[in-house]
Design a protein around this motif. Structure first.
Motif, PDB file in Angstrom:
ATOM      1  N   VAL A  28       0.842  -1.196   0.000  1.00 39.57           N
ATOM      2  CA  VAL A  28       0.000   0.000   0.000  1.00 39.57           C
ATOM      3  C   VAL A  28       0.875   1.244   0.000  1.00 39.57           C
ATOM      4  CG1 VAL A  28      -1.949   1.190   1.069  1.00 39.57           C
ATOM      5  CG2 VAL A  28      -1.663  -1.263   1.432  1.00 39.57           C
ATOM      6  N   VAL A  29       0.457   2.215  -0.810  1.00 35.94           N
ATOM      7  CA  VAL A  29       1.131   3.512  -0.817  1.00 35.94           C
ATOM      8  C   VAL A  29       0.123   4.530  -0.307  1.00 35.94           C
ATOM      9  CG1 VAL A  29       2.103   5.309  -2.298  1.00 35.94           C
ATOM     10  CG2 VAL A  29       2.619   2.904  -2.762  1.00 35.94           C
ATOM     11  N   ASN A  30       0.479   5.285   0.716  1.00 35.99           N
ATOM     12  CA  ASN A  30      -0.426   6.330   1.176  1.00 35.99           C
ATOM     13  C   ASN A  30      -0.205   7.598   0.355  1.00 35.99           C
ATOM     14  OD1 ASN A  30      -2.178   7.982   2.765  1.00 35.99           O
ATOM     15  ND2 ASN A  30      -0.331   8.803   3.723  1.00 35.99           N
ATOM     16  N   LEU A  31      -1.262   8.038  -0.329  1.00 28.71           N
ATOM     17  CA  LEU A  31      -1.141   9.258  -1.134  1.00 28.71           C
ATOM     18  C   LEU A  31      -1.886  10.427  -0.515  1.00 28.71           C
ATOM     19  CD1 LEU A  31      -1.395   8.303  -4.899  1.00 28.71           C
ATOM     20  CD2 LEU A  31       0.617   8.748  -3.508  1.00 28.71           C
ATOM     21  N   ASP A  32      -2.341  10.252   0.735  1.00 29.98           N
ATOM     22  CA  ASP A  32      -3.072  11.340   1.374  1.00 29.98           C
ATOM     23  C   ASP A  32      -2.124  12.130   2.279  1.00 29.98           C
ATOM     24  OD1 ASP A  32      -4.740  13.005   2.708  1.00 29.98           O
ATOM     25  OD2 ASP A  32      -6.200  11.472   3.284  1.00 29.98           O
ATOM     26  N   PRO A  33      -1.754  13.355   1.845  1.00 30.21           N
ATOM     27  CA  PRO A  33      -0.766  14.105   2.624  1.00 30.21           C
ATOM     28  C   PRO A  33      -1.317  14.583   3.958  1.00 30.21           C
ATOM     29  CG  PRO A  33      -1.485  15.362   0.692  1.00 30.21           C
ATOM     30  CD  PRO A  33      -2.183  14.055   0.642  1.00 30.21           C
ATOM     31  N   ALA A  34      -2.649  14.436   4.159  1.00 30.57           N
ATOM     32  CA  ALA A  34      -3.234  14.874   5.427  1.00 30.57           C
ATOM     33  C   ALA A  34      -3.534  13.692   6.345  1.00 30.57           C
ATOM     34  CB  ALA A  34      -4.516  15.665   5.156  1.00 30.57           C
ATOM     35  N   ALA A  35      -3.199  12.480   5.915  1.00 29.49           N
ATOM     36  CA  ALA A  35      -3.522  11.294   6.712  1.00 29.49           C
ATOM     37  C   ALA A  35      -2.781  11.349   8.051  1.00 29.49           C
ATOM     38  CB  ALA A  35      -3.127  10.035   5.963  1.00 29.49           C
ATOM     39  N   GLU A  36      -3.442  10.868   9.100  1.00 33.27           N
ATOM     40  CA  GLU A  36      -2.762  10.873  10.399  1.00 33.27           C
ATOM     41  C   GLU A  36      -2.301   9.471  10.774  1.00 33.27           C
ATOM     42  OE1 GLU A  36      -4.628  13.536  13.202  1.00 33.27           O
ATOM     43  OE2 GLU A  36      -3.520  14.957  11.929  1.00 33.27           O
ATOM     44  N   SER A  39      -4.029   1.723   9.398  1.00 33.18           N
ATOM     45  CA  SER A  39      -3.763   0.434  10.040  1.00 33.18           C
ATOM     46  C   SER A  39      -3.191  -0.578   9.059  1.00 33.18           C
ATOM     47  CB  SER A  39      -5.055  -0.089  10.652  1.00 33.18           C
ATOM     48  OG  SER A  39      -6.044  -0.149   9.650  1.00 33.18           O
ATOM     49  N   TYR A  40      -2.349  -0.138   8.145  1.00 25.99           N
ATOM     50  CA  TYR A  40      -1.675  -1.070   7.249  1.00 25.99           C
ATOM     51  C   TYR A  40      -0.209  -0.652   7.129  1.00 25.99           C
ATOM     52  CZ  TYR A  40      -3.040   2.832   4.217  1.00 25.99           C
ATOM     53  OH  TYR A  40      -3.251   4.086   3.708  1.00 25.99           O
ATOM     54  N   PRO A  41       0.657  -1.615   6.837  1.00 27.70           N
ATOM     55  CA  PRO A  41       2.049  -1.233   6.635  1.00 27.70           C
ATOM     56  C   PRO A  41       2.193  -0.514   5.295  1.00 27.70           C
ATOM     57  CG  PRO A  41       1.738  -3.601   6.313  1.00 27.70           C
ATOM     58  CD  PRO A  41       0.416  -3.054   6.687  1.00 27.70           C
ATOM     59  N   VAL A  42       2.962   0.557   5.248  1.00 30.16           N
ATOM     60  CA  VAL A  42       3.088   1.271   3.970  1.00 30.16           C
ATOM     61  C   VAL A  42       4.407   1.004   3.274  1.00 30.16           C
ATOM     62  CG1 VAL A  42       1.498   3.202   4.272  1.00 30.16           C
ATOM     63  CG2 VAL A  42       3.801   3.341   5.220  1.00 30.16           C
ATOM     64  N   MET A  43       4.311   0.922   1.956  1.00 29.87           N
ATOM     65  CA  MET A  43       5.493   0.767   1.130  1.00 29.87           C
ATOM     66  C   MET A  43       6.096   2.161   0.910  1.00 29.87           C
ATOM     67  SD  MET A  43       5.323  -0.467  -2.750  1.00 29.87           S
ATOM     68  CE  MET A  43       6.554  -1.527  -3.424  1.00 29.87           C
ATOM     69  N   ALA A  44       5.206   3.142   0.783  1.00 27.17           N
ATOM     70  CA  ALA A  44       5.643   4.531   0.645  1.00 27.17           C
ATOM     71  C   ALA A  44       4.546   5.423   1.212  1.00 27.17           C
ATOM     72  CB  ALA A  44       5.867   4.857  -0.825  1.00 27.17           C
ATOM     73  N   ASP A  45       4.955   6.580   1.711  1.00 29.35           N
ATOM     74  CA  ASP A  45       4.007   7.499   2.334  1.00 29.35           C
ATOM     75  C   ASP A  45       4.318   8.892   1.804  1.00 29.35           C
ATOM     76  OD1 ASP A  45       2.512   9.088   3.971  1.00 29.35           O
ATOM     77  OD2 ASP A  45       3.165   8.157   5.848  1.00 29.35           O
ATOM     78  N   ILE A  46       3.319   9.515   1.176  1.00 33.38           N
ATOM     79  CA  ILE A  46       3.540  10.830   0.562  1.00 33.38           C
ATOM     80  C   ILE A  46       4.014  11.855   1.597  1.00 33.38           C
ATOM     81  CG2 ILE A  46       1.145  11.654   0.822  1.00 33.38           C
ATOM     82  CD1 ILE A  46       1.425  12.956  -1.946  1.00 33.38           C
ATOM     83  N   ARG A  47       3.694  11.599   2.867  1.00 36.02           N
ATOM     84  CA  ARG A  47       4.093  12.554   3.903  1.00 36.02           C
ATOM     85  C   ARG A  47       5.606  12.604   4.109  1.00 36.02           C
ATOM     86  NH1 ARG A  47       0.840  10.863   8.863  1.00 36.02           N
ATOM     87  NH2 ARG A  47       1.814   8.944   8.192  1.00 36.02           N
ATOM     88  N   GLU A  48       6.302  11.569   3.558  1.00 30.02           N
ATOM     89  CA  GLU A  48       7.768  11.652   3.589  1.00 30.02           C
ATOM     90  C   GLU A  48       8.235  12.743   2.619  1.00 30.02           C
ATOM     91  OE1 GLU A  48       8.925   7.787   2.313  1.00 30.02           O
ATOM     92  OE2 GLU A  48       7.926   6.849   4.042  1.00 30.02           O
ATOM     93  N   ILE A  50       5.948  15.409   1.423  1.00 31.13           N
ATOM     94  CA  ILE A  50       5.336  16.688   1.792  1.00 31.13           C
ATOM     95  C   ILE A  50       4.122  16.453   2.690  1.00 31.13           C
ATOM     96  CG2 ILE A  50       3.877  16.798  -0.306  1.00 31.13           C
ATOM     97  CD1 ILE A  50       4.611  19.876  -0.291  1.00 31.13           C
ATOM     98  N   GLU A  51       3.924  17.381   3.648  1.00 30.77           N
ATOM     99  CA  GLU A  51       2.776  17.257   4.558  1.00 30.77           C
ATOM    100  C   GLU A  51       1.913  18.501   4.500  1.00 30.77           C
ATOM    101  OE1 GLU A  51       2.840  15.742   8.687  1.00 30.77           O
ATOM    102  OE2 GLU A  51       4.887  15.124   8.222  1.00 30.77           O
ATOM    103  N   VAL A  52       0.587  18.308   4.587  1.00 33.00           N
ATOM    104  CA  VAL A  52      -0.333  19.450   4.520  1.00 33.00           C
ATOM    105  C   VAL A  52      -0.041  20.467   5.622  1.00 33.00           C
ATOM    106  CG1 VAL A  52      -2.741  20.157   4.775  1.00 33.00           C
ATOM    107  CG2 VAL A  52      -2.192  18.225   3.349  1.00 33.00           C
ATOM    108  N   PHE A  71      -1.951  21.894  -3.217  1.00 34.23           N
ATOM    109  CA  PHE A  71      -0.541  22.248  -3.374  1.00 34.23           C
ATOM    110  C   PHE A  71       0.337  20.996  -3.217  1.00 34.23           C
ATOM    111  CE2 PHE A  71       3.621  23.413  -1.804  1.00 34.23           C
ATOM    112  CZ  PHE A  71       3.985  24.464  -2.644  1.00 34.23           C
ATOM    113  N   CYS A  72       0.037  20.207  -2.173  1.00 36.80           N
ATOM    114  CA  CYS A  72       0.827  18.982  -1.924  1.00 36.80           C
ATOM    115  C   CYS A  72       0.751  18.037  -3.128  1.00 36.80           C
ATOM    116  CB  CYS A  72       0.294  18.233  -0.710  1.00 36.80           C
ATOM    117  SG  CYS A  72       0.633  19.036   0.840  1.00 36.80           S
ATOM    118  N   MET A  73      -0.453  17.862  -3.682  1.00 40.33           N
ATOM    119  CA  MET A  73      -0.619  16.919  -4.779  1.00 40.33           C
ATOM    120  C   MET A  73       0.104  17.407  -6.034  1.00 40.33           C
ATOM    121  SD  MET A  73      -2.044  14.521  -3.248  1.00 40.33           S
ATOM    122  CE  MET A  73      -2.447  13.270  -4.449  1.00 40.33           C
TER     123      MET A  73
END
Ligand SMILES: Nc1nc2c(ncn2[C@@H]2O[C@H](COP(=O)(O)OP(=O)(O)OP(=O)(O)O)[C@@H](O)[C@H]2O)c(=O)[nH]1
Ligand SMILES: [Mg+2]
Length: 276
Positions: A28-36, A39-48, A50-52, A71-73
């Motif tokens: 799973v890749v998290n593409l939500d820069p506002a996610a807090e 409950s899954y392990p991430v392969m990549a996280d957009i917050r690495e 940029i963060e809202v 702006f983040c997207m």
């Protein structure tokens, strides 16, 4: 994809668990820069990347939460190399992208389309999964707006799309029965339901035309998704596998539904649950 709170992150974690039990790897890749939290392990996280919060706190940008997300997207779209590095090169990857809920990302902003094109360039097969909360779909008006949201994503992204009605486990037996008609909708009969309450003639005509268009092209159908029911998770997974021909090199599989009567599986699902 899907509106805020429709169950996107829950879908990702449910699928990860389900596939794990099948011995199948899903990332799973998290593409939500506002996610807090998720409950899954991430392969990549957009917050690495940029963060809202950082964008909103920036003195020179001064964005609110929605402008901040856009702006983040856009920043993400200009930095796809970050994604390429994070994805790496795994055999038979099956990657879920947990997207933000803001509808403008799928209607008129180019970023999601750019992402799809980029993934295709990297030779991924992409399937859109659009989630709508079944709780909001028990009335025809809400259903029509749900359909239009799904349709606008489908049209702007130009990829195969599976539409899903989530949180089926929360519906009462009566509501489940009621919602059955929305899964493979006969829009013409729905027109009668929804236009009776309309006073404006012009609005009535518009609603009829929209329903007619959706029906004539058979564009939107929904699959029920109940995270507590393995069979319903499996049906969704099979449809997506078929769409992207996942595992075709290993073994070709058609979704059960195509072999049997078109709606038999969905009927079976309701039979089981209404009879309980
Ligand atoms: N009972 C039940 N609850 C669900 C289901 N899917 C999601 N929920 C609940 O609905 C809420 C929102 O779910 P999320 O998965 O965070 O939704 P989301 O679409 O990722 O939300 P955003 O990222 O904020 O747009 C959470 O409280 C979930 O526990 C479901 O299938 N059944
Ligand atoms: Mg989420």
């Amino acid at each position: 994809m899907g509106p805020a709170g429709s169950g996107k992150s829950t879908y990702c974690s449910t699928m990860v668990q389900h596939c794990e039990a099948l011995g199948r790897a899903v990332q799973v890749v998290n593409l939500d820069p506002a996610a807090e939290l998720f409950s899954y392990p991430v392969m990549a996280d957009i917050r690495e990347l940029i963060e809202v919060d950082d964008v909103m706190e920036d003195e020179s940008l001064r964005f609110g939460p929605n402008g901040g997300l856009v702006f983040c997207m856009e920043y993400f779209a200009n930095n796809f190399n970050w994604l390429e590095e994070s994805l790496g090169h795994v055999e038979d990857d099956y990657i879920l992208f947990d997207c933000p809920g803001q509808i403008e990302l799928y209607t008129h902003l180019p970023v999601m389309k750019q992402l799809v094109e980029q993934l295709q360039q990297w030779e991924f097969r992409v399937c859109g999964v659009f989630l709508v909360d079944s709780q909001f779909m028990v009335e025809s008006f809400k259903f029509i707006s749900g359909i239009l949201a799904a349709l606008s994503a489908m049209i702007s992204l130009e990829i195969p799309q599976i539409n899903i009605m989530t949180k089926m486990d929360l519906l009462s037996k009566k509501a489940k029965k009621e919602i059955e008609k929305y899964l493979d909708p006969d829009m013409y009969s729905m027109i009668e339901d929804s236009t009776n309450v309309l006073k404006s003639k012009m609005f009535k005509k518009l609603t009829k035309s929209i329903c007619g268009l959706i029906d004539d092209y058979g564009m939107v159908r929904f699959l029920p998704f109940d995270r507590s029911d393995e069979e319903s998770i499996n049906i969704v997974l099979q449809h997506i596998d078929f769409t992207i021909q996942y595992g075709e090199d290993l073994e070709f599989k058609e979704p059960k539904e195509c072999e049997e009567d078109k709606s038999a599986l969905v009927d079976e699902y309701f039979q089981d649950h209404v009879d309980e």
